[in-house]
Design a protein around this motif. Sequence first.
Motif, PDB file in Angstrom:
ATOM      1  N   GLY A  83     -46.045  -3.575  59.586  1.00 30.66           N
ATOM      2  CA  GLY A  83     -46.142  -2.462  59.317  1.00 30.66           C
ATOM      3  C   GLY A  83     -44.275  -2.520  60.257  1.00 30.66           C
ATOM      4  N   ILE A  84     -43.438  -3.529  59.845  1.00 28.20           N
ATOM      5  CA  ILE A  84     -42.117  -3.285  60.207  1.00 28.20           C
ATOM      6  C   ILE A  84     -41.492  -2.608  59.038  1.00 28.20           C
ATOM      7  CG2 ILE A  84     -40.917  -4.843  59.165  1.00 28.20           C
ATOM      8  CD1 ILE A  84     -40.043  -5.507  61.549  1.00 28.20           C
ATOM      9  N   SER A  85     -40.533  -1.355  59.510  1.00 30.22           N
ATOM     10  CA  SER A  85     -40.118  -0.740  58.707  1.00 30.22           C
ATOM     11  C   SER A  85     -39.005  -1.410  57.798  1.00 30.22           C
ATOM     12  CB  SER A  85     -39.545   0.455  59.093  1.00 30.22           C
ATOM     13  OG  SER A  85     -38.711   0.431  60.140  1.00 30.22           O
ATOM     14  N   LEU A  86     -38.272  -0.628  57.030  1.00 27.73           N
ATOM     15  CA  LEU A  86     -37.116  -1.620  55.733  1.00 27.73           C
ATOM     16  C   LEU A  86     -36.015  -1.156  56.936  1.00 27.73           C
ATOM     17  CD1 LEU A  86     -37.253  -0.634  52.157  1.00 27.73           C
ATOM     18  CD2 LEU A  86     -38.366  -2.824  53.918  1.00 27.73           C
ATOM     19  N   ASP A  87     -36.153   0.159  57.212  1.00 29.17           N
ATOM     20  CA  ASP A  87     -35.049   0.106  58.770  1.00 29.17           C
ATOM     21  C   ASP A  87     -35.314  -0.394  59.641  1.00 29.17           C
ATOM     22  OD1 ASP A  87     -33.172   2.291  60.025  1.00 29.17           O
ATOM     23  OD2 ASP A  87     -34.649   2.263  61.722  1.00 29.17           O
ATOM     24  N   GLN A  88     -36.037  -1.063  60.460  1.00 30.09           N
ATOM     25  CA  GLN A  88     -35.528  -1.998  61.556  1.00 30.09           C
ATOM     26  C   GLN A  88     -34.908  -3.380  60.630  1.00 30.09           C
ATOM     27  OE1 GLN A  88     -39.794  -1.675  61.833  1.00 30.09           O
ATOM     28  NE2 GLN A  88     -39.393  -1.838  64.576  1.00 30.09           N
ATOM     29  N   ILE A  89     -35.711  -4.154  59.767  1.00 32.41           N
ATOM     30  CA  ILE A  89     -35.419  -5.288  58.774  1.00 32.41           C
ATOM     31  C   ILE A  89     -33.819  -5.219  58.635  1.00 32.41           C
ATOM     32  CG2 ILE A  89     -34.989  -6.654  56.467  1.00 32.41           C
ATOM     33  CD1 ILE A  89     -38.738  -5.888  56.461  1.00 32.41           C
ATOM     34  N   LEU A  90     -33.306  -3.811  58.162  1.00 33.00           N
ATOM     35  CA  LEU A  90     -32.262  -3.467  57.399  1.00 33.00           C
ATOM     36  C   LEU A  90     -30.938  -4.097  59.037  1.00 33.00           C
ATOM     37  CD1 LEU A  90     -32.616  -0.809  55.285  1.00 33.00           C
ATOM     38  CD2 LEU A  90     -31.437  -3.076  54.399  1.00 33.00           C
ATOM     39  N   ARG A  91     -31.442  -3.447  60.189  1.00 29.22           N
ATOM     40  CA  ARG A  91     -30.399  -2.966  61.313  1.00 29.22           C
ATOM     41  C   ARG A  91     -30.500  -4.736  61.726  1.00 29.22           C
ATOM     42  NH1 ARG A  91     -30.207   1.831  64.888  1.00 29.22           N
ATOM     43  NH2 ARG A  91     -31.891   3.063  62.883  1.00 29.22           N
ATOM     44  N   THR A  92     -31.522  -5.686  61.385  1.00 33.72           N
ATOM     45  CA  THR A  92     -31.389  -7.234  61.574  1.00 33.72           C
ATOM     46  C   THR A  92     -30.714  -7.874  60.628  1.00 33.72           C
ATOM     47  OG1 THR A  92     -33.481  -6.756  62.633  1.00 33.72           O
ATOM     48  CG2 THR A  92     -32.914  -9.127  62.079  1.00 33.72           C
ATOM     49  N   ILE A  93     -30.445  -7.488  59.330  1.00 33.64           N
ATOM     50  CA  ILE A  93     -30.523  -8.957  58.389  1.00 33.64           C
ATOM     51  C   ILE A  93     -28.628  -7.780  58.193  1.00 33.64           C
ATOM     52  CG2 ILE A  93     -32.384  -9.669  57.822  1.00 33.64           C
ATOM     53  CD1 ILE A  93     -32.337  -7.813  55.489  1.00 33.64           C
ATOM     54  N   ILE A  94     -28.307  -6.626  57.880  1.00 31.16           N
ATOM     55  CA  ILE A  94     -27.041  -6.086  57.463  1.00 31.16           C
ATOM     56  C   ILE A  94     -25.509  -7.305  58.712  1.00 31.16           C
ATOM     57  CG2 ILE A  94     -25.510  -4.050  57.145  1.00 31.16           C
ATOM     58  CD1 ILE A  94     -27.463  -2.727  56.013  1.00 31.16           C
ATOM     59  N   PRO A  95     -26.578  -7.375  59.627  1.00 25.91           N
ATOM     60  CA  PRO A  95     -24.497  -7.891  60.729  1.00 25.91           C
ATOM     61  C   PRO A  95     -25.508  -8.761  60.021  1.00 25.91           C
ATOM     62  CG  PRO A  95     -26.375  -6.600  61.751  1.00 25.91           C
ATOM     63  CD  PRO A  95     -27.357  -6.407  60.733  1.00 25.91           C
ATOM     64  N   ARG A  96     -26.146  -9.775  59.694  1.00 27.14           N
ATOM     65  CA  ARG A  96     -26.019 -11.390  59.456  1.00 27.14           C
ATOM     66  C   ARG A  96     -25.448 -11.766  57.943  1.00 27.14           C
ATOM     67  NH1 ARG A  96     -29.501 -10.637  63.407  1.00 27.14           N
ATOM     68  NH2 ARG A  96     -30.543 -12.418  64.608  1.00 27.14           N
ATOM     69  N   GLY A  97     -25.274 -10.423  57.110  1.00 29.21           N
ATOM     70  CA  GLY A  97     -24.556 -10.673  55.597  1.00 29.21           C
ATOM     71  C   GLY A  97     -25.892 -10.966  54.889  1.00 29.21           C
ATOM     72  N   LEU A  98     -26.543 -10.262  55.214  1.00 33.65           N
ATOM     73  CA  LEU A  98     -28.043  -9.408  53.951  1.00 33.65           C
ATOM     74  C   LEU A  98     -28.709  -8.436  53.917  1.00 33.65           C
ATOM     75  CD1 LEU A  98     -30.497 -12.549  55.545  1.00 33.65           C
ATOM     76  CD2 LEU A  98     -28.863 -13.398  53.465  1.00 33.65           C
ATOM     77  N   PHE A  99     -28.706  -8.809  52.416  1.00 30.97           N
ATOM     78  CA  PHE A  99     -29.268  -7.564  52.406  1.00 30.97           C
ATOM     79  C   PHE A  99     -31.049  -7.509  51.629  1.00 30.97           C
ATOM     80  CE2 PHE A  99     -28.735  -3.010  49.577  1.00 30.97           C
ATOM     81  CZ  PHE A  99     -29.494  -2.343  50.726  1.00 30.97           C
ATOM     82  N   LEU A 100     -31.323  -6.149  51.784  1.00 26.90           N
ATOM     83  CA  LEU A 100     -32.878  -6.132  50.453  1.00 26.90           C
ATOM     84  C   LEU A 100     -32.698  -6.229  48.780  1.00 26.90           C
ATOM     85  CD1 LEU A 100     -34.957  -3.445  52.627  1.00 26.90           C
ATOM     86  CD2 LEU A 100     -35.440  -6.007  52.331  1.00 26.90           C
ATOM     87  N   PRO A 101     -33.487  -7.062  48.440  1.00 28.22           N
ATOM     88  CA  PRO A 101     -32.672  -7.020  46.995  1.00 28.22           C
ATOM     89  C   PRO A 101     -33.699  -6.324  45.789  1.00 28.22           C
ATOM     90  CG  PRO A 101     -34.270  -8.615  46.986  1.00 28.22           C
ATOM     91  CD  PRO A 101     -34.030  -8.068  48.899  1.00 28.22           C
ATOM     92  N   VAL A 102     -34.181  -4.861  46.892  1.00 23.34           N
ATOM     93  CA  VAL A 102     -34.565  -4.208  45.687  1.00 23.34           C
ATOM     94  C   VAL A 102     -34.611  -3.051  47.414  1.00 23.34           C
ATOM     95  CG1 VAL A 102     -36.705  -2.842  45.083  1.00 23.34           C
ATOM     96  CG2 VAL A 102     -35.857  -5.390  44.344  1.00 23.34           C
ATOM     97  N   THR A 103     -34.391  -1.932  46.982  1.00 22.80           N
ATOM     98  CA  THR A 103     -35.109  -0.694  48.468  1.00 22.80           C
ATOM     99  C   THR A 103     -35.596   0.315  46.978  1.00 22.80           C
ATOM    100  OG1 THR A 103     -33.942   0.562  50.217  1.00 22.80           O
ATOM    101  CG2 THR A 103     -32.512  -0.668  48.452  1.00 22.80           C
ATOM    102  N   PRO A 104     -35.927   1.547  48.386  1.00 19.63           N
ATOM    103  CA  PRO A 104     -36.730   2.965  47.492  1.00 19.63           C
ATOM    104  C   PRO A 104     -35.395   3.241  48.162  1.00 19.63           C
ATOM    105  CG  PRO A 104     -37.604   2.288  49.360  1.00 19.63           C
ATOM    106  CD  PRO A 104     -36.907   0.642  48.845  1.00 19.63           C
ATOM    107  N   GLY A 105     -35.519   4.787  48.265  1.00 19.13           N
ATOM    108  CA  GLY A 105     -34.269   5.804  48.815  1.00 19.13           C
ATOM    109  C   GLY A 105     -34.643   6.029  49.969  1.00 19.13           C
ATOM    110  N   THR A 106     -35.343   4.830  50.773  1.00 12.61           N
ATOM    111  CA  THR A 106     -35.251   6.075  51.844  1.00 12.61           C
ATOM    112  C   THR A 106     -35.684   4.046  52.710  1.00 12.61           C
ATOM    113  OG1 THR A 106     -36.636   6.883  54.004  1.00 12.61           O
ATOM    114  CG2 THR A 106     -37.877   6.310  51.921  1.00 12.61           C
ATOM    115  N   ARG A 107     -35.280   4.115  53.744  1.00  9.20           N
ATOM    116  CA  ARG A 107     -35.293   3.298  55.297  1.00  9.20           C
ATOM    117  C   ARG A 107     -36.932   3.398  55.806  1.00  9.20           C
ATOM    118  NH1 ARG A 107     -29.177   1.178  57.209  1.00  9.20           N
ATOM    119  NH2 ARG A 107     -30.822   0.763  58.681  1.00  9.20           N
ATOM    120  N   HIS A 108     -37.058   4.722  55.549  1.00  6.14           N
ATOM    121  CA  HIS A 108     -38.266   4.586  56.799  1.00  6.14           C
ATOM    122  C   HIS A 108     -39.795   4.632  56.488  1.00  6.14           C
ATOM    123  CE1 HIS A 108     -35.545   5.407  59.469  1.00  6.14           C
ATOM    124  NE2 HIS A 108     -34.729   6.251  58.759  1.00  6.14           N
ATOM    125  N   VAL A 109     -39.891   3.057  55.459  1.00  8.73           N
ATOM    126  CA  VAL A 109     -41.057   2.664  54.469  1.00  8.73           C
ATOM    127  C   VAL A 109     -40.944   0.872  55.681  1.00  8.73           C
ATOM    128  CG1 VAL A 109     -40.805   4.092  52.154  1.00  8.73           C
ATOM    129  CG2 VAL A 109     -40.242   1.916  52.689  1.00  8.73           C
TER     130      VAL A 109
END
Length: 447
Positions: A83-109
């Motif tokens: 149930g975690i959102s891609l938004d919550q994931i991105l807030r955690t991983i981007i500061p660590r130099g990581l990103f999602l290898p595939v992302t839709p056009g919204t962070r809110h899924v």
Amino acid sequence: MENLPELLVANWNNYPRINARLWEFRTENQAVKLLDSLSRCIPRGLGRSYGDCSLEKNIISTPDFKRFIALDQKQEILECEAGISLDQILRTIIPRGLFLPVTPGTRHVTLGGAIASDVHGKNHHLHGAFGRHVLSLLLLTPGGEVIDCSREKNAEIFYAVCGGMGLLGLILSARIRLMPIQSTYISQLTIPAENLDHLMDLFETHEQSTYSVAWLDLLSRGRNFGHGLFMLGEHCLSGEITSKDLRRREKFGINIPFFMPGWIMNEHGLRAFNNLYHLRGKSGPGRSFPDLDDFFYPLDKVHNWNRFYGRKGFLQYQFVLPKEHSRLGLEKIQAHIQASGILPFLAVLKLLGPQAGPLSFPLQGYTLALDFPIKPGLSAMLSALDRLVHNLGGRIYLAKDARMSKLDFRRGYPEISRFLELKNKLDPKNKMASLQSKRLGLCAKPY
Ligand SMILES: Cc1cc2nc3c(=O)[nH]c(=O)nc-3n(C[C@H](O)[C@H](O)[C@H](O)COP(=O)(O)OP(=O)(O)OC[C@H]3O[C@@H](n4cnc5c(N)ncnc54)[C@H](O)[C@@H]3O)c2cc1C
């Protein structure tokens, strides 16, 4: 079981709207009990699909089930509840130099919603859909069993769950592969395209570029048909951009506070919007350095932009055509739309790579997404488009569907029998069902 009141529920396009009970849970135990207590239900994440794939009288609402389980920074692997959102994931991983290898056009899924729709991004032609980067997942089956699935273990279930629209059970958690990034900027090249041929040549010339997408003016006619903007992107390396390059823009956020009146979406409004967009390309090809949000999630900045379409809502019509039929097919489809006088507000074109699981949408070719305000005549016009799409060997995206017929669905997804065999085994009583699955006959036994 407690007596929950019904609420009016709709997904992102506000059509259809139904009265439903939203059952929430916070732990795996609660999920098991909940699923056991319901005779018919469908999981729902953040409701960012367009249509009825996550609508049913009883909805298992997942966004409260959202813990991080493990992050292995070295191996670039993340495990989370679904149930975690891609938004919550991105807030955690981007500061660590990581990103999602595939992302839709919204962070809110949600993570579960991204897997269940096997969502694609602007890099599908090279990197596939979301499911390709899922290492394993835990599925709570309608029978109450928790199955660990991956490419090595229960592989058939794994492939069917990626894109399976929640119909084989509730995804509880997943381990996904991340990708390293050196900066939070994208090097973007925007090239104006004169017409559809030019646009498709650009896609093909730049097939090795990581990200590509085009905006298309479907109001243009004749030789100009298909003029638009073609955009390419690569992640910037550290030190690749100077402070001069970074014309930092103010972060903006706009909210559409209420439903807009329907007349906003008339042809004059559409022309003004398309002309505005096209002005961006007037100065020829241009390089810019948008940040990740500007490049991947521009629509997220306009909160509740779905209200632009008024209370009646809108339909997003997204189809894919096999590559060999794409040029001719897109021309036919555009001619049909223009002749009908029912014009889409936005048209976005992407290049897709090969198919993955039996219900996964992408196939090698071009996908076009069109937003139509709901109005008289739309349904008949789209039914005629369905026939064109299927005669050309294409299919419609289930995550964007609220109206496709059972027959068109079966023609578009020929591997459906493989999926239904599994559904028969895992869910013989059709516990997992949505309005969409009933309409499309996506069930173990006929209703
Ligand atoms: C602005 C915008 C841009 C978008 N851009 C893209 C894009 O570029 N590419 C793309 O592919 N899609 C895109 N989408 C569509 C969106 O990514 C998908 O519809 C996605 O599935 C929505 O996720 P959700 O969490 O909101 O799920 P919902 O919409 O609530 O549900 C979608 C499906 O997933 C199932 N599901 C949800 N959670 C679970 C779970 N835990 N277990 C099992 N099944 C589950 C539901 O039953 C349903 O069938 C976009 C949507 C919006 C609003």
